[in-house]
Structure formats: C-alpha cells, structure tokens
Write an enzyme that holds these catalytic residues in place. Structure first.
Site, PDB file in Angstrom:
ATOM      1  N   GLY A 107       9.866 -16.906  32.577  1.00  0.00           N
ATOM      2  CA  GLY A 107      11.060 -17.977  32.784  1.00  0.00           C
ATOM      3  C   GLY A 107      12.279 -17.360  33.071  1.00  0.00           C
ATOM      4  CB  ILE A 154       6.423 -25.773  30.003  1.00  0.00           C
ATOM      5  CG1 ILE A 154       7.157 -25.781  28.866  1.00  0.00           C
ATOM      6  CG2 ILE A 154       5.058 -25.075  29.822  1.00  0.00           C
ATOM      7  CD1 ILE A 154       6.833 -26.470  27.531  1.00  0.00           C
ATOM      8  CG  ASP A 155      11.432 -24.956  29.569  1.00  0.00           C
ATOM      9  OD1 ASP A 155      10.777 -25.391  28.956  1.00  0.00           O
ATOM     10  OD2 ASP A 155      11.806 -23.945  28.809  1.00  0.00           O
ATOM     11  N   GLY A 198      11.558 -28.191  26.429  1.00  0.00           N
ATOM     12  CA  GLY A 198      12.291 -28.092  27.653  1.00  0.00           C
ATOM     13  C   GLY A 198      13.521 -27.139  27.714  1.00  0.00           C
ATOM     14  NE  ARG A 645     -30.591 -26.978  36.538  1.00  0.00           N
ATOM     15  CZ  ARG A 645     -31.645 -26.318  36.431  1.00  0.00           C
ATOM     16  NH1 ARG A 645     -31.936 -25.766  37.741  1.00  0.00           N
ATOM     17  NH2 ARG A 645     -32.302 -25.962  35.434  1.00  0.00           N
TER      18      ARG A 645
HETATM   19  N1  LIG Z   1      19.760 -11.132  30.167  1.00  0.00           N
HETATM   20  C1  LIG Z   1      18.670 -10.344  29.821  1.00  0.00           C
HETATM   21  N2  LIG Z   1      18.781  -9.165  29.850  1.00  0.00           N
HETATM   22  C2  LIG Z   1      17.817  -8.238  29.823  1.00  0.00           C
HETATM   23  N3  LIG Z   1      16.411  -8.815  29.554  1.00  0.00           N
HETATM   24  C3  LIG Z   1      16.316 -10.273  29.156  1.00  0.00           C
HETATM   25  C4  LIG Z   1      17.444 -10.896  29.409  1.00  0.00           C
HETATM   26  N4  LIG Z   1      17.228 -12.211  29.345  1.00  0.00           N
HETATM   27  C5  LIG Z   1      16.038 -12.264  29.074  1.00  0.00           C
HETATM   28  N5  LIG Z   1      15.405 -11.128  29.062  1.00  0.00           N
HETATM   29  C6  LIG Z   1      13.972 -10.624  28.687  1.00  0.00           C
HETATM   30  O1  LIG Z   1      12.883 -11.579  28.906  1.00  0.00           O
HETATM   31  C7  LIG Z   1      12.510 -11.952  27.625  1.00  0.00           C
HETATM   32  C8  LIG Z   1      12.029 -13.477  27.950  1.00  0.00           C
HETATM   33  O2  LIG Z   1      13.177 -14.085  27.989  1.00  0.00           O
HETATM   34  P1  LIG Z   1      13.291 -15.531  27.291  1.00  0.00           P
HETATM   35  O3  LIG Z   1      13.190 -15.299  26.006  1.00  0.00           O
HETATM   36  O4  LIG Z   1      14.633 -16.270  27.772  1.00  0.00           O
HETATM   37  O5  LIG Z   1      12.064 -16.410  27.945  1.00  0.00           O
HETATM   38  P2  LIG Z   1      12.048 -17.104  29.571  1.00  0.00           P
HETATM   39  O6  LIG Z   1      11.621 -15.926  30.214  1.00  0.00           O
HETATM   40  O7  LIG Z   1      13.453 -17.706  29.801  1.00  0.00           O
HETATM   41  O8  LIG Z   1      10.638 -18.025  29.415  1.00  0.00           O
HETATM   42  P3  LIG Z   1      10.860 -19.399  28.895  1.00  0.00           P
HETATM   43  O9  LIG Z   1      11.341 -20.372  30.065  1.00  0.00           O
HETATM   44  O10 LIG Z   1       9.309 -19.550  28.503  1.00  0.00           O
HETATM   45  O11 LIG Z   1      11.490 -19.553  27.547  1.00  0.00           O
HETATM   46  C9  LIG Z   1      13.321 -11.642  26.614  1.00  0.00           C
HETATM   47  O12 LIG Z   1      12.840 -11.532  25.344  1.00  0.00           O
HETATM   48  C10 LIG Z   1      13.951 -10.409  27.254  1.00  0.00           C
HETATM   49  O13 LIG Z   1      13.008  -9.267  26.870  1.00  0.00           O
HETATM   50  O1  LIG Z   2       7.388 -20.860  21.487  1.00  0.00           O
HETATM   51  P1  LIG Z   2       8.907 -20.462  21.324  1.00  0.00           P
HETATM   52  O2  LIG Z   2       9.235 -19.153  21.174  1.00  0.00           O
HETATM   53  O3  LIG Z   2       9.167 -21.181  19.843  1.00  0.00           O
HETATM   54  O4  LIG Z   2       9.646 -21.187  22.382  1.00  0.00           O
HETATM   55  C1  LIG Z   2       9.982 -22.423  22.380  1.00  0.00           C
HETATM   56  C2  LIG Z   2      10.576 -22.737  23.668  1.00  0.00           C
HETATM   57  O5  LIG Z   2      10.035 -22.131  24.852  1.00  0.00           O
HETATM   58  C3  LIG Z   2       9.652 -23.084  25.831  1.00  0.00           C
HETATM   59  O6  LIG Z   2       8.409 -23.888  25.514  1.00  0.00           O
HETATM   60  C4  LIG Z   2       9.755 -22.588  27.203  1.00  0.00           C
HETATM   61  O7  LIG Z   2      10.889 -21.985  27.420  1.00  0.00           O
HETATM   62  C5  LIG Z   2      10.727 -24.384  25.459  1.00  0.00           C
HETATM   63  O8  LIG Z   2      10.572 -25.415  25.930  1.00  0.00           O
HETATM   64  C6  LIG Z   2      10.928 -23.901  24.041  1.00  0.00           C
HETATM   65  O9  LIG Z   2      12.109 -24.511  23.625  1.00  0.00           O
END
Ligand SMILES: Nc1ncnc2c1ncn2[C@@H]1O[C@H](COP(=O)(O)OP(=O)(O)OP(=O)(O)O)[C@@H](O)[C@H]1O
Ligand SMILES: O=P(O)(O)OC[C@H]1O[C@](O)(CO)[C@@H](O)[C@@H]1O
Length: 782
Positions: A107, A154-155, A198, A645
C-alpha cells in the site's frame, strides 16, 4: 550472458495483504526469469529485508498460485524498517545477496518506505563502508537501487493508478455480503448499517453504495454537514414512504464529520434505533481482504507484474527514478513513484486541514464521478426537477448480459434527475414495433442495481422493412427524441439499420440513436470493454478453479470451451487469469500444425510430472477443429501419459448477479450518455447524435455512426481491431515452462530454475509437488 550481467531482482509484499498479490508475484517472477533474471522473494515484507529472509524463487515456486488470495511470501507491517537503523540493515542484506533491484507490492505506506530506502541508498552504503561491513567497490557496483512499486491494497487510495490490486476483490466480498443482507432486510423492513474497510479512503464505501443502491454513505472525503443525523433519518423515512422496504447505510471505517470527529457505525445504528428504526449493524472486517482474486485483480496483477519485469530491463528508466506501475483504463502505465506518494500524502493533509472541497477532486476523476452518480441516483438526494419535454426510450438487443438492469436503473434515475421522461421498451426492436413500451419512474427501477438478467427482456430482432412502419408509428406516438440500445452486436446492427432508414423516414433525423455495450462477448465497436464481460469472466474463473482442483485425481488435460461467438476475448482473458497453457481463438486460428506442436508441449509437461494442463477454447475458434475433435486428438495421442476431459461451460457464463465492475461501469456509462446528450442539445437545439458510446483509454468516448459501422466486421461479428490480442502471447509465455515448449528454440538458462529444491519457496498446492511434510499443513505454509 555472463554471470555478472545476470540481474538479481527481489520481490516483497508489505502492509495489509490483498487478493491479487499472488498473481502479481507469479507474473513478475516468470516474466523476469524469461528475461534471464535470478528472482528472489523477501519473506514477511520489510521484516524479511531487515532480517535477511531472502530466498530464490523459480518457475515452479509460483505455480498454482494465480487463484489464491493473500500472498505466499508473507506480508507484515515492520516497525524496524521505519527506523534508519532498520533500513541500514535492509541495505546491507540486499548487498549481501547481490541484489539492487526491488519490486515492492504494497500500500501507500510500503511504497513510501521503498521511496525512502531508495533516496537514502547512497548514504546508507557510505555508512556501511565506513562501518567496514561492505567493501568500497560496492559503492560503484551497486550505485543505484532500482525500485518498482505495484499498489497492492484493498483501499484503492493511491494516486498513479485507477485501481489497486485487491480493491475489486474486496468490493466483490462486500457486494456478496450486502446482497445477502438486503434480502433479510427487505423481509423484515429493517435498516442496516454496514461498516466497510478502507482506512482513510472512502472508495470501497462509495462504489459499494453505487453498486447496491444504498440510501446513504459516510466517507472521509465528504463529511456530512452538522445535523446530518436527523437529515439522514428523515430521508430514510421518505424512502420508506415511497415504497422501499429497507434502508441501507454504508459507513467507511475512516468516516468523519465536518469537525473531523470520527463517525462510528454503532453511533449511526444507535441514532436510527432511537428514531424508531429496527436497525442492525454488520461490520464486515477482514472478510473483505480474503478469498480468491476476481478476474480484474488477476488481470491487473498479471500485466503489472509483467511490466515490472520490463522496467528492470529498461536500463535508462530503471536507473533514473523509482516508478509506480499502475493502470489507466485497460492499459498499464508507469509514473514517478515519488510524485504519486507525495500526491497521495497530500490528500491526508487536506483531510486533516478540513479542506474537504479539494479532497474529492484529488482522489481522481472516477472517484468524483461516482460521488456525483451516487448523489443523483440515491433516494436521499432525489430532487424535484421540472420536465424538459424530451422523451428517451431504452431497449436491449442481443443475448442477455449481466449489467442490463443496473444500466436501466442508472439510465432512468439519471435521466429523471435531468428532467427527461424515460421509457423502457420490452423485448428489443421487436417490442418497439409492437408498442411494448412503458414509462419508467424512479421506483420502477428500485432494487435493479443488484439484479442479474434483463427485466426489459432482450432478443435478436432488428428493424426491417416489415416492422419499420410500426416502429415509426410508436416513436411518433410517444414523441421519442432519443433511443438508447444497450446490448450486443445484434443491437449495433439494429441501430445501424435504423440509421439507414433516416433517408426514407426523415423524422429519424431528429432522433438520437445510440448504442452502448452490453454483452459478455466484448465484441462490439467503439469500446475496449463491454458491460457483462467482467461478470462472465468471474463466472468462468469460478468454474475453472473448481475444474482445476479435480485434476488432483490424476494427470489431466482439460479442454474447456467458453462463449464469445467469433470473438476470442473471453477465451483469451480467462486463459490469462487462470494460467491456462493455451487459448484457442478464431483470431489466431487453429491448425493441424499448431495442434501438433501443442500436443508435443503437453507431452513434455506431463513427462515432467505436471499433473494438470488447461486449454481454453473459444466456441467458434475453428469450424473444423471442434472442442470434441481436440479432446479426442489429445486423448488418443496422450493416452499413456495423461487423461483428457472436455467441458463446455455454456450459459452459466451469462447469468448471475452483476459484478462490481459491471454495476458501477454501467452507471458511469449512463452518466456520460446524458453528458453527450446535453452537448448535443446545446449544439443543435434538438437531439440528433447517433453512434455508440464506450470505454476507451480510461474514459468514455462517443463514436459517430459512420465510424462505428466502418469499425464493424459483419462477417465475424466483432470489431476490426482488438486491443487485447498481444496479451494472448504474454499470457502463454508465463504459463508454459520454456523447456516444455519445443517451439521455443533459445530458451533462457532455466535448467536450474524449473523445480523447487527442498530449501526453496514452493507453492504448497503446486500440482507438480511429489510429497509434503506430514507435520505441516499444506494450506497455510510456504
Ligand atoms: N514513512 C515510512 N517510512 C519507512 N517505512 C514505512 C513508512 N511507511 C510505511 N513503511 C513501511 O511499510 C510498512 C507497511 O505500511 P502500512 O502499514 O502503512 O501499510 P500499507 O503499505 O499502506 O498497506 P495497506 O494499504 O494494506 O495498509 C510499514 O510497516 C513500514 O515497514
Ligand atoms: O489487518 P490490519 O493490520 O488490522 O489492518 C486493517 C487495515 O488494513 C486495510 O485492510 C488495508 O489498508 C485497511 O482497509 C484497514 O484499515
């Protein structure tokens, strides 16, 4: 190629998992191997990078995963990677494994992290040299870290792509749940509050609202004004008075009010309960993230995966700056990662600063459009509009296509909202001649957004010399100003014929005649995709996934026939999304020579202990080499090695509740239809535009009638050019291990890359595996 020139590329998945990550890993890994790369998986997101959990991937490691949700290489949220010390360890481990090409699937957070690692790369390497951990020549040998990002979330909250991998599957899960809830809600006359995921983005709530015909949605991008609670309750009541038996409120988990205060789903339920509603709440939770990926998620994941591999071999590009691989319409695009991250982050700032007017715009054109469509179509915002005196009739023509009912609902409500008088004609052009026409009002189409089939009926009749007078009389009787045909190729022939009659019946010159694509076959002009194809492909994939599982019984080759008439779109796309080794379509032809080559290929595969083979054949691929002929040929010739098949999927492909894409895109199409009409009216003072509308380059386009006719091949009943043809080879290349294919003369050096060794990652359900550890549950481990 010397060993020194071989690229070593790693892939990781990070953040929340999303359905489609596996097909992306598969496509990327195999496309990169075909280019000669050594490919590695980093396990458990950035944690694997920090802790050196990096393993080689090979062709077989990613077999059998295209239909699996989640990610076989694991994902995590890594706190350590957020620190510079953590990223220094990550850089060290990359150098240790001689890797300086990284594909991140995650994400916006994960891609922000990737961007940071790339920007700190030189300084981190400098520190590692000073610490004596790496030799100084690494500064030159690994001077750049090439990064590509695919948004797996998924967001659907990231700029730089129309869609993120996993958003469509999550929407499918939401719609399945809401469709089920609606039937109980209607029975009890209840109000349901549904909370969807989301994070800080309202996409899932918004499109679910449009696709289910919800009464009210609460999303972070558009917080309601003070006093919204009473306004919502009053209007739900109005909806009930006009005939609705249930009320549906969708709350995005990040919803806020105009002061920025979170709005919880339990607060909404309590408020409704206090106002006398029999209200219930359902928080969908992680069910939205799981399950088998939809067609669209498999498609975008696959082409983005292949494009990522291309990027790393585009030397100039790869060294310049990190890119985000995204989608624009049906096309894959590259954008600067840094800009996409910045733009995405600026939305969070706008929300924090309560600059809500700007937020919806920043989410992009489609978000804005769906936001407007939701308001126009929901009972809540229903306006009293003065009639503008213009009358429009809609009819279907051709085979039934999922999406016809949502289309008529959007047509009716968006039309009424603009002052038109709307009519529905039953049973196609034949019904038009018989005068089977009824006025459609707001509540006629209540509940149609979730319904499969076609309430107006459809058939293959077209205007002709024996019915044209009756058609003209009925058009005259209702003073029709515009005809919209939403249907398939036959319907396009029908409107072309009607257009031709303009010379004989000048009255037709003052009637707009428009075709819109509503067919599973995707074989009509003026559009890249037609409404119905997505539902049909999802139906096909559901069936194929089951068929493939039955191969565990023995070594089997399946020959599966799909619909599509003379157009191979359904066959090509279901092959791409199911990992079929071959698709047989009329456009490419089927010859004895090609069948013999394919037979040899399958023999090689089964000799190498593969347990399954899949051929998808379009129903009219060849009049001579029929599905049964191919089945018999392969059965006879392969009888010592494998069983064969045949399966004809038939009409299950046309039925069922319309998919999310077919529901929301039909509303989008109708929205543009009225925009085109408005322009026509402004320019000509009456309606006269004739032609067809469809989706091209991510937008909705109008093609004038003469061009539309020119584009149609009457003989093969499909457009003369088809955008998806190159995908056939791409899909086959990543589905057949090159050493199995005798038609490839110079396969890359894959001898060592074909089969997983014991220490390597392997898909637990890969059909090629011989044995498994009895102490390990194969469903859940790598
Ligand atoms: N600003 C940042 N600097 C360094 N690493 C980051 C930063 N933001 C996120 N990460 C790394 O990416 C990982 C995943 O980020 P996050 O938890 O925000 O999920 P995401 O990639 O936005 O996915 P989702 O949309 O599914 O939540 C974090 O646990 C961290 O390791
Ligand atoms: O599975 P976790 O770490 O509880 O995160 C839930 C979050 O991750 C997402 O499924 C994807 O960013 C969000 O929609 C939701 O807020």
């Amino acid at each position: 190629m010397s060993t020194k020139d071989i690229k070593r590329i790693a892939v990781l998945t990070s953040g929340g998992d999303s359905s489609g990550m596996n097909p992306a890993i598969r496509a990327f890994a195999r496309a990169a191997m075909l280019k000669g790369a050594e490919v590695f998986a980093i396990r458990e997101g950035y944690n694997g990078l920090v802790n050196d959990s990096i393993l080689p991937l090979n062709w077989g490691s990613v077999a059998g995963i295209i239909s699996r949700g989640g990610t076989i290489i694991g994902t995590a949220r890594s706190a350590e990677f957020r620190t510079r010390e953590g990223r220094k360890k990550a850089a060290f481990n990359l150098i240790k494994n001689k890797i300086n090409n990284l594909l991140v699937i995650g994400g916006d957070g994960s891609l922000t992290g990737a961007n940071l690692l790339r920007s700190e790369w030189c300084s981190l390497l400098g520190e590692l040299v000073n610490d004596g951990k790496i030799s100084p020549d690494c500064l030159e040998n690994y001077s750049t870290l090439s990064i590509a990002g695919i948004v797996g979330s998924i967001d659907n909250d990231m700029c730089g792509t129309d869609l993120t991998v996993g958003a469509d599957t999550a929407t499918r899960r939401i719609l399945e749940a809401i469709d089920s809830i609606l039937s109980t809600a209607v029975s009890h006359q209840r109000s349901f509050v549904i909370e969807v995921m989301g994070r800080n983005c309202g996409w899932l709530a918004l499109v679910s609202g449009v696709a289910t015909g919800a009464d009210y949605i609460l999303i972070p991008e558009s917080p309601p004004e003070k006093g919204w609670e009473q306004h919502m309750a009053d209007n739900l009541e109005k909806g009930r008075l006009s005939g609705r038996r249930c009320s549906l409120v969708i709350v995005s988990e990040g919803a806020i009010d105009s002061d920025g205060k979170p709005i919880t789903s339990s607060y909404v339920r309590q408020f409704l309960e206090d106002k006398g509603h029999d209200a219930r709440i359902t928080i969908l939770g992680h069910v939205q993230r799981g399950g088998t990926p939809t067609f669209l998620d498999r498609y975008i994941a696959t082409i983005m995966g292949v494009e990522s591999a291309n990027y790393f071999y585009d030397t100039k590009e790869a060294q310049k700056e990190p890119v985000l691989i995204g989608m624009s319409g049906t096309d894959v695009i590259r954008s600067p990662l840094m800009e996409c991250v910045k733009k995405t982050q600026s939305i969070a700032t706008l929300i924090k600063e309560k600059r809500f007017n700007e937020v919806v715009d920043c989410r992009g054109g489609m978000f804005k459009e769906f936001h407007e469509i939701f308001r126009a179509c929901s009972n809540l915002y229903r306006r009293k509009v003065e009639p503008n005196g213009l009358n429009i009739v809609i009819l279907h023509s051709g085979g039934p296509s999922p999406g016809m009912n949502p289309c008529v609902r959007a047509f009716t409500r968006l039309g009424i909202d603009r002052g038109y008088t709307m009519y529905g004609c039953f049973n196609g052009f034949g019904g038009l001649a018989l005068g089977e026409i009824q006025q459609l009002n707001w509540m006629t189409v209540n509940g149609w957004s979730v319904m499969g089939g076609a309430e107006l009926g459809t058939n293959r009749s077209v205007p002709n010399d024996s019915n044209i007078d009756a058609i003209m009389a009925n058009l005259e009787k209702l003073k029709i100003d515009a005809i919209l045909m939403f249907g398939g190729f036959n319907g396009y022939l029908g409107i072309a014929k009607l257009y031709e009659y303009r010379e004989k019946y000048p009255r037709l010159k003052k009637i707009s005649i428009i075709g819109a694509p509503g067919t599973i076959a995707n074989n009509v002009p003026g559009t890249n995709i037609s409404i119905g194809a997505d539902t049909s492909l999802n139906n096909t994939l559901d069936a194929l996934d089951k068929i493939k599982q039955s191969a565990v019984a023995s070594r089997r080759l399946f020959v599966v026939e799909v619909m599509g008439a003379h157009c191979g779109y359904l066959a090509a796309m279901s092959s791409l999304a199911s990992g079929a080794e071959r698709s047989y379509i009329m456009e490419k032809g089927v010859t004895l020579e090609s069948l013999t080559k394919d037979l040899k290929m399958f023999v090689e595969r089964f000799k190498r202990e593969h347990r399954i083979g899949l051929i998808i054949k379009s129903e009219s691929a060849s009049p001579t080499y029929t599905t049964h002929f191919i089945y018999s040929l392969f059965k006879e010739e392969g009888k010592h090695l494998f069983d064969v098949r045949e399966s004809i999927l038939g009409h299950l492909q046309q039925g069922g509740s319309p998919s999310a894409i077919d529901r929301i895109f039909s509303t989008r199409l109708m929205n543009h239809y009225f925009e085109f009409l408005e322009k026509d009216l402004k320019e000509n003072n009456h309606l006269q535009m004739s032609g067809c509308i469809g989706f091209i380059d991510g937008g909705v386009h109008f093609t004038p009638m003469p061009e539309m006719i020119e584009e149609m091949s009457d003989k093969y009943r499909r457009p003369r050019s088809q955008w998806w043809m190159d995908l056939v080879d791409i899909s086959q290349n990543i589905s057949v291990f090159p050493l199995d294919d005798p038609s490839i003369f110079n396969p890359p050096n894959l001898n060592d890359l074909g089969r997983p060794k014991s220490h390597e990652i392997s898909s637990p359900t890969s059909y090629s595996q011989k044995s498994f550890d009895p102490n390990v549950n194969p469903q859940f481990t790598l």
